[in-house]
Design an enzyme around this catalytic site. Sequence first.
Site, PDB file in Angstrom:
ATOM      1  N   GLN A 195      40.800  23.371 -15.424  1.00 22.05           N
ATOM      2  CA  GLN A 195      41.620  24.542 -15.710  1.00 22.05           C
ATOM      3  C   GLN A 195      42.830  24.185 -16.559  1.00 22.05           C
ATOM      4  O   GLN A 195      43.606  23.295 -16.197  1.00 22.05           O
ATOM      5  CB  GLN A 195      42.103  25.164 -14.394  1.00 22.05           C
ATOM      6  CG  GLN A 195      42.797  26.493 -14.581  1.00 22.05           C
ATOM      7  CD  GLN A 195      43.399  26.975 -13.270  1.00 22.05           C
ATOM      8  OE1 GLN A 195      44.361  26.421 -12.772  1.00 22.05           O
ATOM      9  NE2 GLN A 195      42.818  28.028 -12.725  1.00 22.05           N
ATOM     10  N   GLY A 196      42.983  24.859 -17.682  1.00 21.00           N
ATOM     11  CA  GLY A 196      44.147  24.657 -18.549  1.00 21.00           C
ATOM     12  C   GLY A 196      45.014  25.900 -18.566  1.00 21.00           C
ATOM     13  O   GLY A 196      44.982  26.674 -19.526  1.00 21.00           O
ATOM     14  N   SER A 252      48.580  26.167 -16.479  1.00 24.65           N
ATOM     15  CA  SER A 252      50.002  25.818 -16.433  1.00 24.65           C
ATOM     16  C   SER A 252      50.394  24.932 -17.599  1.00 24.65           C
ATOM     17  O   SER A 252      49.570  24.179 -18.131  1.00 24.65           O
ATOM     18  CB  SER A 252      50.325  25.088 -15.130  1.00 24.65           C
ATOM     19  OG  SER A 252      50.112  25.912 -14.029  1.00 24.65           O
ATOM     20  N   SER A 306      43.300  19.528 -12.777  1.00 24.05           N
ATOM     21  CA  SER A 306      42.460  18.686 -11.923  1.00 24.05           C
ATOM     22  C   SER A 306      41.124  18.402 -12.617  1.00 24.05           C
ATOM     23  O   SER A 306      40.606  19.262 -13.327  1.00 24.05           O
ATOM     24  CB  SER A 306      42.179  19.383 -10.585  1.00 24.05           C
ATOM     25  OG  SER A 306      43.390  19.665  -9.938  1.00 24.05           O
ATOM     26  N   GLU A 365      40.655  33.090  -6.278  1.00 28.68           N
ATOM     27  CA  GLU A 365      41.202  31.908  -5.629  1.00 28.68           C
ATOM     28  C   GLU A 365      41.851  32.258  -4.294  1.00 28.68           C
ATOM     29  O   GLU A 365      41.816  31.487  -3.358  1.00 28.68           O
ATOM     30  CB  GLU A 365      42.220  31.241  -6.546  1.00 28.68           C
ATOM     31  CG  GLU A 365      42.809  29.983  -5.943  1.00 28.68           C
ATOM     32  CD  GLU A 365      43.701  29.243  -6.926  1.00 28.68           C
ATOM     33  OE1 GLU A 365      43.865  28.043  -6.751  1.00 28.68           O
ATOM     34  OE2 GLU A 365      44.227  29.868  -7.867  1.00 28.68           O
TER      35      GLU A 365
END
Lengths: 403, 377
Positions: B121-122, B124, B156, B239
């Site tokens: 995941q990109g 933040s 992550s 989520e």
Amino acid sequence: MRFQLTEDQSALRAGVRELLDRRFGREALRAAVDAPGRLDRELWRALGDAGFFALRLPEADGGVGLGLPEAVLVFEEAGRALLPGPLVATHLAAGSVAGAATGETVVAAADGRLVEWLEAADVVRGAVAGAVPLRSVDPLTPLHRIPAPTPGEAAADRRPPDGGETHTAAGSRPAEASAHPGSGADPGAAGGEHAAGASAHPGSGGHPRAAAGGRAAGSARVGGGSARAEAKPRVGEAPGERRQATQPPAGTGTGAVGADGTGNPAPDPVAILLTAAEQLGTAVRVQELAVQHARTREQFGQPVGAFQAVKHLCADLLVRTETARVAVYAAAVTGDAADIAAARLLADEAAVRGARDCLQVHGGMGFTWEADVHLHLKRAWVRARRGGGGTESEELLAARLAA
Amino acid sequence: MDLSYTPEEEDFRARLREWLAKVLPTLPPKPSPDDWPARRAYDLGWQRTLYEAGYADVHWDASPTLRLIFLEETERAGAPYVGANFVGLLHAGPTIAAEGTPAQRARWLPPVLRGEEVWCQGFSEPDAGSDLASLRTRAWRDGDDYVVTGSKIWTSHAEVADWCELLVRTDPDAPKHRGITWLAMPMDATGITVRPLRTLAGSAEFAEVFLDEVRVPVANRVGAENDGWRVTMVTLSFERGTAFVGEVVACRRVLAELAVEARRNGRWDDPVLRRRLGRLEAEFRALWRLTQWNVSGAEASGGVPGVGGSVFKLRYSHARQELYDTAAEVLGSDCLDMNRPWVLDRLSSLSYTIAAGTSQIQRNIVAERLLDLPKGR
């Protein structure tokens, strides 16, 4: 799994809220505060007519035939409205004390060393010998303290768990009642107390006036006729755990009888659950009051609820309320003693901390007699002492954890 | 209010239990936490096993209640965690399923289900954390490509991922929520540098990702240009739905283990500690009920997880920290020994009130969306 309110349950809750708004709105609340110790018998009968006390009695016996899930919804609303009186004791007596189901008879019950509404009650359950009035912190809950027996008396005073029951003539002085515990006890009702919470039926024991429980059958009632009680295990029991239901686990310092020296039985899990439901109602109400104030009160040119310091207090109120809500509702479905203990801990926290935060959000107004916040806080304090207080529940859960 | 499961649901549970009992003993040993390629292989292998047994799409197609049962039973049985499959199964996958074109769904979803591709995941950035919508990684159109420059953080599995669900700014002049676009970026593209970040627990759980004129085909855009914020919200609500079911089950097991340890070492006789454990038992019972309540609510509303997830996350993240702080009391001075159980978990628990929306942001969400309090500072 459908762990949400059914339509009937939502309708029941809305019906009770409407009834209490109408019969015990803010004016009635403040009038009650100004006349401490006086119980509105007309309101009590109206509650009886609405099925408040007969809610869980079988329809065949003149009850409403609903179960604990419905009872907690009704007691949640009672708590939200700050409804005064020995509601839990009278509800639990509906199956065994004549007139309790209809609201003709007001029933108080000893709880450890305390008894609420002793003077206003027609029937007092448990041993209350020598009870003396306290200057109650809650103007809406008169309290008596039951003295600890002196060492010499302790043995003689010890009673079996199904305890005594004291009937007082209407308007009699409590000193008289408590001076003769058991005198005038109805032979039909004596001995019925222990089972009253979970499964007693009116008329068991041949109580002649219990038939009055059927009087209001057919009249308009909260919940109507379509709602059904859901199948459930016996209250206070986990599978294979009959003993823990009525007795705290060994090693917690309490037995079924007499840890408090009064000879009164250990608290009924249903009483603890219904008290937790009342606490939930308080949590709901103080959340409403806090949010209402935070939306409308302006400082520094904006509603105080726009400031995160205040906003976050309100968010925490909601989180505690909703966590307590699911714990109370689930305990009502399972009837498990540990679920009830959990519900009690979370509901006490939601009510007491909620009322404190609500007071804080109100600023100076929260410290006044005119604002209702203190009434909610004080009632939450009173309820938090019932059934031996939260430590009993923590010990029960710890014992379950280690089992 | 009904806490019982239907015969179909109980049947699903029984068959799953039976299958888990059969398959778990055949799994290879768990890899070292520091060996990223081995972790990738292990996690993908587990996903492939699930796929072959027909459980791969339980996160997407099953009812919320079946998903709850699946997560509960796999945790009880000690099955592997979702691990490197997390973003693919719970973030990017559901987003593509909801917002992608048929071609995009056909390209990206089957490899996730079959355990062939890993996503990261990109979202933040160093200067866009809680205020995610202020992100500044830029993307310009150049023919059939976007050219992307900027940096991402807290990513992550970046070292081993095949794809990155990337949020980029495509219109710097629009209001900040309106100029964002969602892209699927291939992690083998030229111009990507991954720098692992070491957490306070000592492990390299996530990374910084630097992007220097990385070319991403326009065909990899999910949703319309500048509509990425709305597309993203779909992902975030997933989520906060059933993501923590397994963890609540695990916490309840840890709590029981703490009681065993406390009785063994004598600290059970301390009433303060014993009651603290009792209160935690109340807390986690309630969190389980809150999960069931939210799942039933999602079931009633057609499977969309609501704001109830924020209520859960606020309470759960705090409870998890309290659990491991209590574990430290049970351990006594052994709580300073990293080789003792629960000490690493205590460190890891510190992220829970921060990751996936800090507790402060969650309180804003609860206050503004559920209580209708005014926005402000």
